[in-house]
Structures are given as C-alpha cells and as structure tokens.
Write an enzyme that holds these catalytic residues in place. Sequence first.
Site, PDB file in Angstrom:
ATOM      1  N   ASP A 161      36.801  35.914  50.867  1.00 14.31           N
ATOM      2  CA  ASP A 161      36.568  36.760  52.045  1.00 14.31           C
ATOM      3  C   ASP A 161      35.069  36.948  52.253  1.00 14.31           C
ATOM      4  OD1 ASP A 161      39.526  37.789  52.363  1.00 14.31           O
ATOM      5  OD2 ASP A 161      39.013  37.941  50.250  1.00 14.31           O
ATOM      6  N   HIS A 189      42.287  41.854  48.959  1.00 15.20           N
ATOM      7  CA  HIS A 189      42.250  40.497  49.507  1.00 15.20           C
ATOM      8  C   HIS A 189      43.460  40.328  50.423  1.00 15.20           C
ATOM      9  CE1 HIS A 189      42.241  36.256  50.149  1.00 15.20           C
ATOM     10  NE2 HIS A 189      43.418  36.139  49.578  1.00 15.20           N
TER      11      HIS A 189
HETATM   12  P1  NAX Z   1      50.239  25.822  44.771  1.00 12.26           P
HETATM   13  O1  NAX Z   1      51.638  26.204  45.070  1.00 12.26           O
HETATM   14  O2  NAX Z   1      49.707  24.524  45.223  1.00 12.26           O
HETATM   15  O3  NAX Z   1      50.023  25.860  43.193  1.00 12.26           O
HETATM   16  C1  NAX Z   1      50.433  26.931  42.403  1.00 12.26           C
HETATM   17  C2  NAX Z   1      50.802  26.363  41.048  1.00 12.26           C
HETATM   18  O4  NAX Z   1      51.060  27.460  40.189  1.00 12.26           O
HETATM   19  C3  NAX Z   1      52.060  25.510  41.070  1.00 12.26           C
HETATM   20  O5  NAX Z   1      51.783  24.246  40.485  1.00 12.26           O
HETATM   21  C4  NAX Z   1      53.054  26.314  40.234  1.00 12.26           C
HETATM   22  O6  NAX Z   1      53.914  25.487  39.463  1.00 12.26           O
HETATM   23  C5  NAX Z   1      52.131  27.123  39.344  1.00 12.26           C
HETATM   24  N1  NAX Z   1      52.706  28.350  38.813  1.00 12.26           N
HETATM   25  C6  NAX Z   1      53.554  29.212  39.412  1.00 12.26           C
HETATM   26  N2  NAX Z   1      53.895  30.196  38.573  1.00 12.26           N
HETATM   27  C7  NAX Z   1      53.220  29.981  37.433  1.00 12.26           C
HETATM   28  C8  NAX Z   1      53.176  30.647  36.197  1.00 12.26           C
HETATM   29  N3  NAX Z   1      53.906  31.736  35.985  1.00 12.26           N
HETATM   30  N4  NAX Z   1      52.381  30.151  35.226  1.00 12.26           N
HETATM   31  C9  NAX Z   1      51.665  29.035  35.433  1.00 12.26           C
HETATM   32  N5  NAX Z   1      51.685  28.341  36.583  1.00 12.26           N
HETATM   33  C10 NAX Z   1      52.455  28.808  37.568  1.00 12.26           C
HETATM   34  O7  NAX Z   1      49.355  27.037  45.284  1.00 12.26           O
HETATM   35  P2  NAX Z   1      47.775  27.088  45.537  1.00 12.26           P
HETATM   36  O8  NAX Z   1      47.500  26.661  46.916  1.00 12.26           O
HETATM   37  O9  NAX Z   1      47.081  26.417  44.421  1.00 12.26           O
HETATM   38  O10 NAX Z   1      47.535  28.672  45.495  1.00 12.26           O
HETATM   39  C11 NAX Z   1      47.686  29.419  44.313  1.00 12.26           C
HETATM   40  C12 NAX Z   1      47.630  30.891  44.596  1.00 12.26           C
HETATM   41  O11 NAX Z   1      46.376  31.277  45.129  1.00 12.26           O
HETATM   42  C13 NAX Z   1      48.659  31.380  45.614  1.00 12.26           C
HETATM   43  O12 NAX Z   1      49.240  32.574  45.114  1.00 12.26           O
HETATM   44  C14 NAX Z   1      47.829  31.680  46.835  1.00 12.26           C
HETATM   45  O13 NAX Z   1      48.433  32.665  47.646  1.00 12.26           O
HETATM   46  C15 NAX Z   1      46.567  32.180  46.200  1.00 12.26           C
HETATM   47  N6  NAX Z   1      45.347  32.217  47.031  1.00 12.26           N
HETATM   48  C16 NAX Z   1      44.477  33.234  46.825  1.00 12.26           C
HETATM   49  C17 NAX Z   1      43.277  33.347  47.497  1.00 12.26           C
HETATM   50  C18 NAX Z   1      42.316  34.468  47.227  1.00 12.26           C
HETATM   51  O14 NAX Z   1      41.295  34.542  47.928  1.00 12.26           O
HETATM   52  N7  NAX Z   1      42.537  35.373  46.274  1.00 12.26           N
HETATM   53  C19 NAX Z   1      42.916  32.352  48.548  1.00 12.26           C
HETATM   54  C20 NAX Z   1      43.654  31.064  48.433  1.00 12.26           C
HETATM   55  C21 NAX Z   1      45.097  31.158  48.008  1.00 12.26           C
HETATM   56  O15 NAX Z   1      45.883  31.414  49.139  1.00 12.26           O
END
Ligand code: NAX
Length: 327
Positions: A161, A189
């Site tokens: 952000d 966020h």
């Molecule tokens: P993806 O769905 O591409 O990747 C997430 C990965 O996490 C998957 O491979 C899944 O198998 C794994 N996973 C799920 N649960 C898990 C657990 N308990 N232990 C270990 N691995 C686990 O998502 P991606 O685009 O990489 O985003 C990841 C996260 O970041 C999401 O929650 C998303 O909302 C969040 N974001 C946060 C942002 C921020 O500014 N704080 C911005 C970007 C993003 O949207």
Amino acid sequence: SKAPMKVAVTGAAGQIGYSLLFRIASGEMLGKDQPVELQLLEIPDEKAQKALKGVMMELEDCAFPLLAGMSAHSDPMTAFKDIDCALLVGARPRGPGMERKDLLAANAQIFTAQGKALNAVAKRTVKVLVVGNPANTNAYIAMKSAPDLPKKNFTAMLRLDHNRGLSQLAAKAGVAVADIETFCVWGNHSPTMYADYRFATVKGKSLKDMIGDEEWNRTAFLPTVGKRGAAIIEARGLSSAASAANAAIDHMRDWVLGTQGKWVTMGIPSDGSYGIPVDTMFGYPVTCEGGEYKIVQGLAIDEFSQTCINKTLAELNEEKDGVSHLL
Ligand code: NAX
C-alpha cells in the site's frame, strides 16, 4: 564470510513465492554479503509439494552464490526450526460462495498452528512478516499463538500500500519516487487503509502544497490506492504477485538493515501510540535501526485523518472479534 541466515517462506509454490524466492536467494533482502538458507513450506498436498520441488530445481539452476541451502517442508514444526526470518505468504484464499467468517476461521486455523510452531522452534529473535490475507489479523493470530516470543517480532505487510501510494504521488506531482520522504499508511491492509501524505516532502518542500488540489486526495488518491489490488486483478486476471513480493523484500530488508532515518510503513502490534488499542496489528509510520522498528511519534492527527483512522481500526476490531473465540 558471514554465517547463513535461515529464512522460512510459506506458500512457497504460489505466485508470490515465485517472485520472492529468487530475490531472497540473490541477496536483495538480507544483503549482497549475507548467505541464506531457505526453509520452504507448502501444504502436504501432492501437487503443491511437486510444484515446490520444481521451484527448488529452478533455484538450483540459478546457482546463486549466496544460497547456502534449501529444504522443502509440509510441517511448520520443521520448516520454522531455528529460523531468523519468516515470510508467511501462504493463506487460504476466498473460495466461491465462501463467507467472510469462514475465510477468517480457515486462516485462523493456519496462523494459530504456525504461531505455535514459531513459538516452539524458531530463534527467539525471529522476524516474522505476514503477507497472506487478511494480513493484519493473521499476524495478530500468530502473535497471540506465540506467547514465548516477543510481540514486536510479529508484523504485517502494509508496504505494498505504501509503495502504491508513493507511485501515485510521484506521478501526480511530477517528481521522482525516490525523492518523496515522510509518507505513510495507517491501519489495515485493505481498502480502508489511510494513505497519508500530509507530512510528505520532496527535497524539503511540502508535497501537499506541490499537489495543491485538495479534492484529489479524497476523490482520486485514496480510492486509487485502496482499490489498486482489485484493479490489478481486473487487468491481469490474477492478483498482485511481483509487486507484493517486492514489498515483502522492502519490508524485511528495511527491518533488518535499517532505513537510515527514512519513514516506511509497517503493520506492527500497537503500543498504544495514536490511541490505537495495545496489540492491534496496525499500519504505522516507522523508522528502523539496528534490527528494530520505532513508531514515528508526535504527528498531528486532524479531523479527516482521525475519521479515516477510526474507520480502518473499526474494521480491524471487527476482524479481531470474528476470530477471538478461536484463539
Ligand atoms: P497463491 O494461491 O498463488 O499461493 C499461495 C500458496 O500458499 C499456495 O501454493 C498454497 O498451497 C499455499 N498455502 C496455503 N495454505 C498454506 C499453509 N497453511 N501452509 C503453507 N502453504 C500454504 O497466492 P499468492 O498470489 O501467492 O498470494 C498469497 C497470499 O498473499 C494471499 O493470501 C493473498 O491474498 C496475499 N496478498 C497479500 C498482500 C499484502 O499486501 N499483504 C498483497 C498481495 C496478495 O494479495
């Protein structure tokens, strides 16, 4: 040469992971003289573990001089063993028809387990950054689940952000991003975050005065920064990944290596500053030095700013209430 630092990344086979790991391994996060060991966590699911192996093959193929080792895990108790840094990226995304409370509950389960594992096996000085959404509340849950670790070790990512705000401001004022100082983002966020350029300067001059246009803040700037995540999804068909990874690198690098007096935004457990209840995981302006962050104190909060801060705080309180029975 320095001893390697151990860095855990969860969700390592996901989109953000794919942008993040290579930059950590190349030294962009902890320094070009700092070897790293990657301890990568994915869910036990066979496809996820296989994809993680593929990412590790590519990491090998980069032959990064600073990559001193890496390991794949499906259990946080082994993934977090002796780590210096944790980037908690993996989270449960909102599925079709999933209600907000189900999303909160699913993530509460993940971050309770990961907080407990950090409590049990991580270094006592571990620096934790939560990226997975809802990032502030997930960080709060992990902190509450790790009573033997200092609370200050837990942070949430507001840096995306912050960086989004900087770029919008630079474009509007026709200045270089690097010349903008003392800008910050308050709160959660989420689209309720309050990006605040009242104090920002460019080479000693007030950015607010340079922009002039008072209405622009409310009608363009805040909505653009707040809805930027949705705009990226609309354009790309996928959520922000490279920019999120970049923000995670910025956050951790600044925390570990310092900001030389420059303000940055971090989601941190409140110490009561600016009237935010203690322990609320809140975006604040901070400076970092010697591996510690410090809240910028004494900023005047005008009526409009207070209204914005109250709104984002109310949302965080609501999220907290939604998970309190699970902690
Ligand atoms: P993806 O769905 O591409 O990747 C997430 C990965 O996490 C998957 O491979 C899944 O198998 C794994 N996973 C799920 N649960 C898990 C657990 N308990 N232990 C270990 N691995 C686990 O998502 P991606 O685009 O990489 O985003 C990841 C996260 O970041 C999401 O929650 C998303 O909302 C969040 N974001 C946060 C942002 C921020 O500014 N704080 C911005 C970007 C993003 O949207």
